[in-house]
Design an enzyme around this catalytic site. Structure first.
Site, PDB file in Angstrom:
ATOM      1  N   ALA A 192       0.706  -1.330  -0.034  1.00  0.00           N
ATOM      2  CA  ALA A 192      -0.068  -0.161   0.122  1.00  0.00           C
ATOM      3  C   ALA A 192       0.862   1.320  -0.104  1.00  0.00           C
ATOM      4  O   ALA A 192       0.654   2.303  -0.628  1.00  0.00           O
ATOM      5  CB  ALA A 192      -0.752   0.126   1.110  1.00  0.00           C
ATOM      6  N   THR A 193       1.997   1.272   0.733  1.00  0.00           N
ATOM      7  CA  THR A 193       2.809   2.435   0.705  1.00  0.00           C
ATOM      8  C   THR A 193       3.290   2.832  -0.948  1.00  0.00           C
ATOM      9  O   THR A 193       3.167   3.997  -1.120  1.00  0.00           O
ATOM     10  CB  THR A 193       3.788   2.192   1.770  1.00  0.00           C
ATOM     11  OG1 THR A 193       3.693   1.968   2.895  1.00  0.00           O
ATOM     12  CG2 THR A 193       4.918   3.410   1.745  1.00  0.00           C
ATOM     13  N   GLN A 234      -7.084  -1.324   5.001  1.00  0.00           N
ATOM     14  CA  GLN A 234      -7.955  -1.911   6.296  1.00  0.00           C
ATOM     15  C   GLN A 234      -9.042  -2.786   6.159  1.00  0.00           C
ATOM     16  O   GLN A 234      -9.535  -3.386   6.972  1.00  0.00           O
ATOM     17  CB  GLN A 234      -7.812  -1.069   7.414  1.00  0.00           C
ATOM     18  CG  GLN A 234      -6.447  -0.538   7.833  1.00  0.00           C
ATOM     19  CD  GLN A 234      -5.863  -1.650   8.748  1.00  0.00           C
ATOM     20  OE1 GLN A 234      -6.400  -2.609   9.176  1.00  0.00           O
ATOM     21  NE2 GLN A 234      -4.319  -1.379   9.030  1.00  0.00           N
ATOM     22  N   SER A 249      -2.316  -3.630   0.644  1.00  0.00           N
ATOM     23  CA  SER A 249      -1.473  -4.644   0.995  1.00  0.00           C
ATOM     24  C   SER A 249      -1.902  -5.814   1.293  1.00  0.00           C
ATOM     25  O   SER A 249      -2.736  -5.896   2.175  1.00  0.00           O
ATOM     26  CB  SER A 249      -0.718  -4.004   2.271  1.00  0.00           C
ATOM     27  OG  SER A 249       0.359  -3.229   2.050  1.00  0.00           O
ATOM     28  N   GLY A 250      -1.260  -6.859   0.811  1.00  0.00           N
ATOM     29  CA  GLY A 250      -1.542  -8.416   1.074  1.00  0.00           C
ATOM     30  C   GLY A 250      -1.425  -8.625   2.379  1.00  0.00           C
ATOM     31  O   GLY A 250      -2.260  -9.640   3.055  1.00  0.00           O
ATOM     32  N   CYS A 265       2.329   1.794  12.994  1.00  0.00           N
ATOM     33  CA  CYS A 265       3.141   2.819  12.325  1.00  0.00           C
ATOM     34  C   CYS A 265       3.244   4.207  13.432  1.00  0.00           C
ATOM     35  O   CYS A 265       4.084   5.021  13.029  1.00  0.00           O
ATOM     36  CB  CYS A 265       2.755   3.522  11.013  1.00  0.00           C
ATOM     37  SG  CYS A 265       2.345   2.108   9.967  1.00  0.00           S
TER      38      CYS A 265
HETATM   39  N1  PMP Z   1      -2.474   2.415   4.647  1.00  0.00           N
HETATM   40  C1  PMP Z   1      -3.129   2.049   5.868  1.00  0.00           C
HETATM   41  C2  PMP Z   1      -4.505   2.684   6.164  1.00  0.00           C
HETATM   42  C3  PMP Z   1      -2.330   1.117   6.620  1.00  0.00           C
HETATM   43  O1  PMP Z   1      -2.937   0.653   7.806  1.00  0.00           O
HETATM   44  C4  PMP Z   1      -1.186   0.746   6.424  1.00  0.00           C
HETATM   45  C5  PMP Z   1      -0.382  -0.392   6.932  1.00  0.00           C
HETATM   46  N2  PMP Z   1      -0.218   0.219   8.538  1.00  0.00           N
HETATM   47  C6  PMP Z   1      -0.460   0.991   4.984  1.00  0.00           C
HETATM   48  C7  PMP Z   1      -1.290   1.777   4.567  1.00  0.00           C
HETATM   49  C8  PMP Z   1       0.715   0.815   4.499  1.00  0.00           C
HETATM   50  O2  PMP Z   1       0.969  -0.421   4.336  1.00  0.00           O
HETATM   51  P1  PMP Z   1       2.360  -1.124   3.874  1.00  0.00           P
HETATM   52  O3  PMP Z   1       3.243  -1.060   5.239  1.00  0.00           O
HETATM   53  O4  PMP Z   1       2.098  -2.706   3.718  1.00  0.00           O
HETATM   54  O5  PMP Z   1       2.834  -0.544   2.789  1.00  0.00           O
END
Ligand code: PMP
Length: 395
Positions: A82-83, A194, A214-215, A341
């Site tokens: 997702a990032t 989420q 994200s998976g 995070c």
């Molecule tokens: N968006 C949301 C709402 C998340 O909760 C997270 C992970 N905490 C992310 C983005 C980022 O996901 P990733 O670290 O797997 O890239």
């Protein structure tokens, strides 16, 4: 401690942090193992059977992800998570507009309670001349269509609002926000990290143009995710994220990570098949846990919306029970004080802050998130731990 002792300790953990990450589903693991050994082909190698087979597996995964979102396979672009997907949305749109429509001003609408991988790239664009409106959340932890409507300007090019808040747990009215964006011909991006696999998502019905996830939040391995980019009605125009060999429809070059993508596909297939039962199970267990906690701590409050919540997500404030008092007594209970995070963020949680919470309340706020592998027995064990903490404090 030997390795075996360590793994026994790990197995004893009461894991209530599924919004941070989930264990890989054993069915997913079984499916991906051959792709680390005998099925090691590169999907871009189109001169031999190993390559063809890898490509078929990647395309099967693309179909599985597309089905889960109500999308077309061509609209699914695999990323590292997702990032990356979120960063791609903002950098891709900005560079496209700068090149193709250099005279036009760019305005983006988002919220400070979004994940850092949305907030930080937007702040970067803000430093580079993009106008941004950060809308407020309601006291229920939601962004309302009315707030978005007030923020829309003729220059608005993109609205980015998450589907469910990782820290507070409230679901946003995505379908209504999507309809509003459609009416004003504005792209609508949602970070659905989420909620994918926990609530029904249909990108067409919800008028979503871009969707990230994200998976590893849905029992697939870490390091694989996707960005849905709408191809029709309208075709979303954003620049490639990585240039090179032209993989992922020429938008995200680099050899596709076949094992992880296959895992993401299988987890998506299972998530769709089990969506109704997963949703019911997580909601029911969260309800039992919350009721139990309320009996132990009558003064505890549930943050966010009471019913429009991510299934299995609880964000609680227990006045008088600070982190300093509670965390050392949790034993094997793995929970979070905010999100993974922001639990190491010295400024506390941006989402709780945006909700108007003061530092004292933040210091007695806990996030417990339930997953597919959580059992009713584990809920009782968590309640027992809280009961002991409550009794201990009254002595
Ligand atoms: N968006 C949301 C709402 C998340 O909760 C997270 C992970 N905490 C992310 C983005 C980022 O996901 P990733 O670290 O797997 O890239």
């Amino acid at each position: 401690m030997s390795d075996t002792d360590l793994s026994a300790k790990k197995a004893a953990t009461l894991y209530f942090d599924h919004s941070a990450t989930t264990p890989v589903d054993p069915r997913v693991l079984t499916k991906i193992i051959p792709f680390f050994s005998e099925s090691f082909g590169n999907p871009s190698s189109q001169n031999h059977a190993l390559g063809w087979s890898a490509r078929n597996s990647v395309e099967e995964a693309r179909n599985q992800v597309a089905k889960l979102l109500g999308a077309q396979p061509l609209e699914i672009n695999f990323t590292s998570g997702a990032t990356e997907s979120n960063n791609w949305v903002f950098s891709g749109l900005f560079s496209y507009l700068k090149r193709e429509r250099p005279q036009e001003k760019i305005h983006i609408i988002s919220a400070l309670a979004e994940h850092a991988s949305v907030v930080e790239p937007i702040k970067y664009l803000e430093e580079n001349g993009v106008m941004v409106t950060w809308v407020k959340m309601s006291p229920m932890g939601q962004v309302t269509p009315e707030e978005i409507s007030r923020a829309i300007r003729p220059e608005t090019k993109l609205v980015s609002i998450m589907s469910g808040n990782n820290e507070i747990g409230s679901l946003n009215p995505i379908k209504e926000i999507g309809a509003l964006c459609k009416q004003h011909s504005i792209y609508f991006h949602t970070d659905a990290t989420q909620t994918v696999g926990k609530i029904p998502i249909d990108v067409v019905d919800m008028n979503i143009h871009l969707l990230s996830f994200s998976g590893h939040k849905m029992c697939a391995p870490k390091g694989a995710g996707a960005l849905y980019i709408r191809r029709r009605d309208p075709k979303v125009l954003i620049d490639p994220y990585m240039r090179g060999g032209g993989q992922e429809h020429g938008l995200r070059s680099g050899t596709v990570n076949v094992p992880l993508v296959v895992g993401l596909g299988e987890a998506s297939r299972l998530a769709l098949e089990e969506l109704n039962s997963t949703r019911a199970q997580l909601t029911e267990m969260a309800y039992t846990l919350w009721n139990g906690i309320k009996q132990i701590f009558p003064e505890a409050t549930l943050n966010g919306h009471p019913t429009e919540r991510i299934p299995g997500h609880l964000s609680l404030t227990i006045p008088g029970f600070s982190h300093a008092k509670v965390l050392p007594k949790l034993g094997g209970l793995a929970l979070s004080t905010a999100s993974a995070c922001s639990s190491d963020n010295p400024h506390g949680s941006p989402a709780l802050h945006a909700l108007g919470m003061d530092t004292k309340a933040m210091e007695s706020t806990y996030r417990l998130t339930i997953g597919k592998t959580t059992t009713p027995q584990q809920i009782q064990e968590v309640l027992e731990i809280f009961r002991k903490i409550q009794k201990g404090s009254s002595h």
